[in-house]
Design a protein around this motif. Structure first.
Motif, PDB file in Angstrom:
ATOM      1  N   GLY A   8       0.780  -1.223   0.000  1.00 50.61           N
ATOM      2  CA  GLY A   8       0.000   0.000   0.000  1.00 50.61           C
ATOM      3  C   GLY A   8       0.814   1.276   0.000  1.00 50.61           C
ATOM      4  O   GLY A   8       0.348   2.318   0.467  1.00 50.61           O
ATOM      5  N   LEU A   9       2.034   1.230  -0.548  1.00 51.18           N
ATOM      6  CA  LEU A   9       2.830   2.451  -0.644  1.00 51.18           C
ATOM      7  C   LEU A   9       2.273   3.318  -1.770  1.00 51.18           C
ATOM      8  O   LEU A   9       1.970   2.821  -2.850  1.00 51.18           O
ATOM      9  N   ARG A  10       2.150   4.625  -1.494  1.00 51.11           N
ATOM     10  CA  ARG A  10       1.549   5.487  -2.498  1.00 51.11           C
ATOM     11  C   ARG A  10       2.123   6.906  -2.529  1.00 51.11           C
ATOM     12  O   ARG A  10       1.734   7.711  -3.372  1.00 51.11           O
ATOM     13  N   ARG A  11       3.039   7.204  -1.605  1.00 49.04           N
ATOM     14  CA  ARG A  11       3.659   8.529  -1.572  1.00 49.04           C
ATOM     15  C   ARG A  11       5.171   8.376  -1.701  1.00 49.04           C
ATOM     16  O   ARG A  11       5.735   7.333  -1.376  1.00 49.04           O
ATOM     17  N   LEU A  12       5.830   9.434  -2.145  1.00 48.85           N
ATOM     18  CA  LEU A  12       7.286   9.402  -2.228  1.00 48.85           C
ATOM     19  C   LEU A  12       7.898   9.186  -0.850  1.00 48.85           C
ATOM     20  O   LEU A  12       8.918   8.498  -0.717  1.00 48.85           O
ATOM     21  N   GLU A  13       7.249   9.728   0.187  1.00 44.29           N
ATOM     22  CA  GLU A  13       7.743   9.507   1.550  1.00 44.29           C
ATOM     23  C   GLU A  13       7.756   8.015   1.890  1.00 44.29           C
ATOM     24  O   GLU A  13       8.665   7.530   2.565  1.00 44.29           O
ATOM     25  N   ILE A  26       7.746  -4.473  -1.635  1.00 43.16           N
ATOM     26  CA  ILE A  26       6.716  -3.482  -1.325  1.00 43.16           C
ATOM     27  C   ILE A  26       5.571  -3.710  -2.311  1.00 43.16           C
ATOM     28  O   ILE A  26       5.744  -4.351  -3.356  1.00 43.16           O
ATOM     29  N   GLY A  27       4.407  -3.166  -1.978  1.00 45.42           N
ATOM     30  CA  GLY A  27       3.249  -3.373  -2.844  1.00 45.42           C
ATOM     31  C   GLY A  27       2.611  -2.077  -3.297  1.00 45.42           C
ATOM     32  O   GLY A  27       2.430  -1.146  -2.502  1.00 45.42           O
ATOM     33  N   PHE A  28       2.290  -2.023  -4.593  1.00 39.42           N
ATOM     34  CA  PHE A  28       1.469  -0.950  -5.157  1.00 39.42           C
ATOM     35  C   PHE A  28       0.080  -1.520  -5.405  1.00 39.42           C
ATOM     36  O   PHE A  28      -0.060  -2.565  -6.060  1.00 39.42           O
ATOM     37  N   VAL A  29      -0.943  -0.844  -4.906  1.00 34.94           N
ATOM     38  CA  VAL A  29      -2.313  -1.345  -5.032  1.00 34.94           C
ATOM     39  C   VAL A  29      -2.990  -0.690  -6.232  1.00 34.94           C
ATOM     40  O   VAL A  29      -3.105   0.535  -6.294  1.00 34.94           O
ATOM     41  N   PHE A  30      -3.442  -1.526  -7.170  1.00 42.17           N
ATOM     42  CA  PHE A  30      -4.131  -1.054  -8.367  1.00 42.17           C
ATOM     43  C   PHE A  30      -5.620  -1.389  -8.338  1.00 42.17           C
ATOM     44  O   PHE A  30      -6.296  -1.297  -9.355  1.00 42.17           O
ATOM     45  N   ALA A  31      -6.124  -1.789  -7.182  1.00 40.14           N
ATOM     46  CA  ALA A  31      -7.540  -2.137  -7.044  1.00 40.14           C
ATOM     47  C   ALA A  31      -8.362  -0.863  -6.907  1.00 40.14           C
ATOM     48  O   ALA A  31      -8.136  -0.058  -5.993  1.00 40.14           O
ATOM     49  N   ALA A  32      -9.339  -0.687  -7.782  1.00 38.12           N
ATOM     50  CA  ALA A  32     -10.070   0.579  -7.887  1.00 38.12           C
ATOM     51  C   ALA A  32     -10.750   1.005  -6.590  1.00 38.12           C
ATOM     52  O   ALA A  32     -10.857   2.195  -6.299  1.00 38.12           O
ATOM     53  N   LYS A  33     -11.219   0.061  -5.787  1.00 39.88           N
ATOM     54  CA  LYS A  33     -11.970   0.403  -4.585  1.00 39.88           C
ATOM     55  C   LYS A  33     -11.093   0.631  -3.357  1.00 39.88           C
ATOM     56  O   LYS A  33     -11.601   0.960  -2.286  1.00 39.88           O
ATOM     57  N   LYS A  35      -8.488   2.427  -0.830  1.00 42.12           N
ATOM     58  CA  LYS A  35      -8.081   3.787  -0.458  1.00 42.12           C
ATOM     59  C   LYS A  35      -6.586   3.983  -0.668  1.00 42.12           C
ATOM     60  O   LYS A  35      -6.098   5.118  -0.573  1.00 42.12           O
ATOM     61  N   ARG A  36      -5.883   2.898  -0.971  1.00 38.65           N
ATOM     62  CA  ARG A  36      -4.442   2.985  -1.250  1.00 38.65           C
ATOM     63  C   ARG A  36      -4.147   2.910  -2.752  1.00 38.65           C
ATOM     64  O   ARG A  36      -3.012   2.680  -3.156  1.00 38.65           O
ATOM     65  N   LEU A  37      -5.161   3.125  -3.548  1.00 31.11           N
ATOM     66  CA  LEU A  37      -5.025   3.037  -5.002  1.00 31.11           C
ATOM     67  C   LEU A  37      -3.968   4.002  -5.529  1.00 31.11           C
ATOM     68  O   LEU A  37      -3.929   5.170  -5.150  1.00 31.11           O
ATOM     69  N   VAL A  38      -3.115   3.484  -6.423  1.00 31.64           N
ATOM     70  CA  VAL A  38      -2.225   4.336  -7.207  1.00 31.64           C
ATOM     71  C   VAL A  38      -2.471   4.033  -8.682  1.00 31.64           C
ATOM     72  O   VAL A  38      -2.865   2.923  -9.048  1.00 31.64           O
ATOM     73  N   LEU A 179       0.514  -0.617   9.689  1.00 32.58           N
ATOM     74  CA  LEU A 179       1.703   0.236   9.671  1.00 32.58           C
ATOM     75  C   LEU A 179       1.337   1.679   9.337  1.00 32.58           C
ATOM     76  O   LEU A 179       2.179   2.448   8.863  1.00 32.58           O
ATOM     77  N   GLU A 180       0.080   2.030   9.561  1.00 28.48           N
ATOM     78  CA  GLU A 180      -0.398   3.363   9.207  1.00 28.48           C
ATOM     79  C   GLU A 180      -0.923   4.128  10.412  1.00 28.48           C
ATOM     80  O   GLU A 180      -1.380   3.539  11.399  1.00 28.48           O
ATOM     81  N   THR A 181      -0.865   5.442  10.296  1.00 24.75           N
ATOM     82  CA  THR A 181      -1.507   6.351  11.241  1.00 24.75           C
ATOM     83  C   THR A 181      -2.289   7.373  10.422  1.00 24.75           C
ATOM     84  O   THR A 181      -1.726   7.993   9.509  1.00 24.75           O
ATOM     85  N   ASN A 182      -3.563   7.493  10.700  1.00 25.75           N
ATOM     86  CA  ASN A 182      -4.436   8.414   9.951  1.00 25.75           C
ATOM     87  C   ASN A 182      -4.373   8.177   8.442  1.00 25.75           C
ATOM     88  O   ASN A 182      -4.383   9.115   7.644  1.00 25.75           O
ATOM     89  N   GLY A 183      -4.296   6.906   8.065  1.00 31.31           N
ATOM     90  CA  GLY A 183      -4.365   6.548   6.653  1.00 31.31           C
ATOM     91  C   GLY A 183      -3.071   6.636   5.882  1.00 31.31           C
ATOM     92  O   GLY A 183      -3.048   6.329   4.681  1.00 31.31           O
ATOM     93  N   ASN A 184      -1.989   7.034   6.539  1.00 32.50           N
ATOM     94  CA  ASN A 184      -0.696   7.120   5.861  1.00 32.50           C
ATOM     95  C   ASN A 184       0.325   6.212   6.538  1.00 32.50           C
ATOM     96  O   ASN A 184       0.246   5.967   7.748  1.00 32.50           O
ATOM     97  N   LYS A 185       1.284   5.730   5.761  1.00 31.87           N
ATOM     98  CA  LYS A 185       2.335   4.906   6.326  1.00 31.87           C
ATOM     99  C   LYS A 185       3.090   5.695   7.390  1.00 31.87           C
ATOM    100  O   LYS A 185       3.408   6.866   7.214  1.00 31.87           O
ATOM    101  N   ASP A 186       3.357   5.020   8.497  1.00 31.42           N
ATOM    102  CA  ASP A 186       3.996   5.614   9.665  1.00 31.42           C
ATOM    103  C   ASP A 186       5.405   5.032   9.776  1.00 31.42           C
ATOM    104  O   ASP A 186       5.572   3.822   9.960  1.00 31.42           O
ATOM    105  N   TYR A 187       6.411   5.879   9.668  1.00 29.74           N
ATOM    106  CA  TYR A 187       7.793   5.392   9.668  1.00 29.74           C
ATOM    107  C   TYR A 187       8.107   4.580  10.919  1.00 29.74           C
ATOM    108  O   TYR A 187       8.725   3.519  10.838  1.00 29.74           O
ATOM    109  N   ASP A 188       7.708   5.073  12.085  1.00 31.32           N
ATOM    110  CA  ASP A 188       8.032   4.377  13.324  1.00 31.32           C
ATOM    111  C   ASP A 188       7.402   2.987  13.370  1.00 31.32           C
ATOM    112  O   ASP A 188       8.045   2.020  13.805  1.00 31.32           O
ATOM    113  N   LYS A 189       6.153   2.873  12.905  1.00 29.48           N
ATOM    114  CA  LYS A 189       5.502   1.559  12.878  1.00 29.48           C
ATOM    115  C   LYS A 189       6.179   0.645  11.875  1.00 29.48           C
ATOM    116  O   LYS A 189       6.362  -0.557  12.129  1.00 29.48           O
TER     117      LYS A 189
END
Length: 201
Positions: A8-13, A26-33, A35-38, A179-189
């Motif tokens: 579910g990686l989707r940002r450069l961060e 790592i995984g890129f999600v291409f499933a239309a439904k 929330k991690r869609l890229v 591994l997320e906080t508020n919908g984004n990947k969290d480095y510490d987790k």
């Protein structure tokens, strides 16, 4: 040695975090439904920033085999992970179009589900609680003695992954929402997850 996949990686961060922590995949999600869609274009750009040491997996739900093969053969992704109704004929068709590895995902709710997963003709199977990214684990007792390499997914986090590895002995562990906080990947987790797996395996 248990392999590590962070999905579910989707940002450069997210890519920056991965390059530092170096999971195996790592995984890129291409499933239309999801929330991690890229988009395919976004994935191609993110892949350019990804360390060559890390393999990229594309997560698909009922995508045309030709589209999946194009992304594999162009190097945007290294493996395809199938989360829909893809059957043996679909996998055979995909193998005619590419020689890259295929992971087939299964929702595990009964012993019958594990038998279906065991019979898959994909290179690997992924055992999950649902369609992926639900953040909920399934009954791990259902995979006791499962006798083929598999990715364990579903509700994995830094807090339970050591127990999961000890109990299930998977080929790989796969985490996303844990591994997320508020919908984004969290480095510490992410770091705690990676460090825990490496200490456990």
């Amino acid at each position: 040695m248990t392999r590590l996949k962070i999905c579910g990686l989707r940002r450069l961060e997210d890519i920056t975090y991965a390059n530092e922590l170096k999971p195996d995949l790592i995984g890129f999600v291409f499933a239309a439904k999801s929330k991690r869609l890229v988009s395919f274009r976004q994935a191609a750009e993110l892949r350019k920033a990804l360390s060559a040491e890390i393999q990229a997996v594309g997560v698909f739900v009922n995508e045309q085999a030709e589209t999946v093969a194009k992304l594999l053969n162009s190097g945007v992704i290294d493996l395809a992970q199938l989360h829909g109704r893809e059957n043996r004929n679909y996998i055979r068709r995909l193998r005619q179009l590419t020689d890259k590895p295929i992971i087939q995902a299964f929702r595990i709710a009964s012993q019958e589900d594990t038998e279906k997963a065991r019979d898959s003709i994909a290179d690997y199977v992924l055992l999950d609680n649902g369609m992926g990214g639900t953040g909920e684990q399934f009954d791990w007792s259902l995979v006791t003695g499962f006798d083929r390499p598999y990715f364990l997914a579903g509700g994995l986090s830094p807090d339970n992954v050591a127990v999961a590895i000890d109990r299930c002995q998977p080929f790989a562990v796969d985490a996303s929402s844990g591994l997320e906080t508020n919908g984004n990947k969290d480095y510490d987790k992410m770091k705690r997850f990676v460090d825990t797996v490496r200490l456990t395996r």
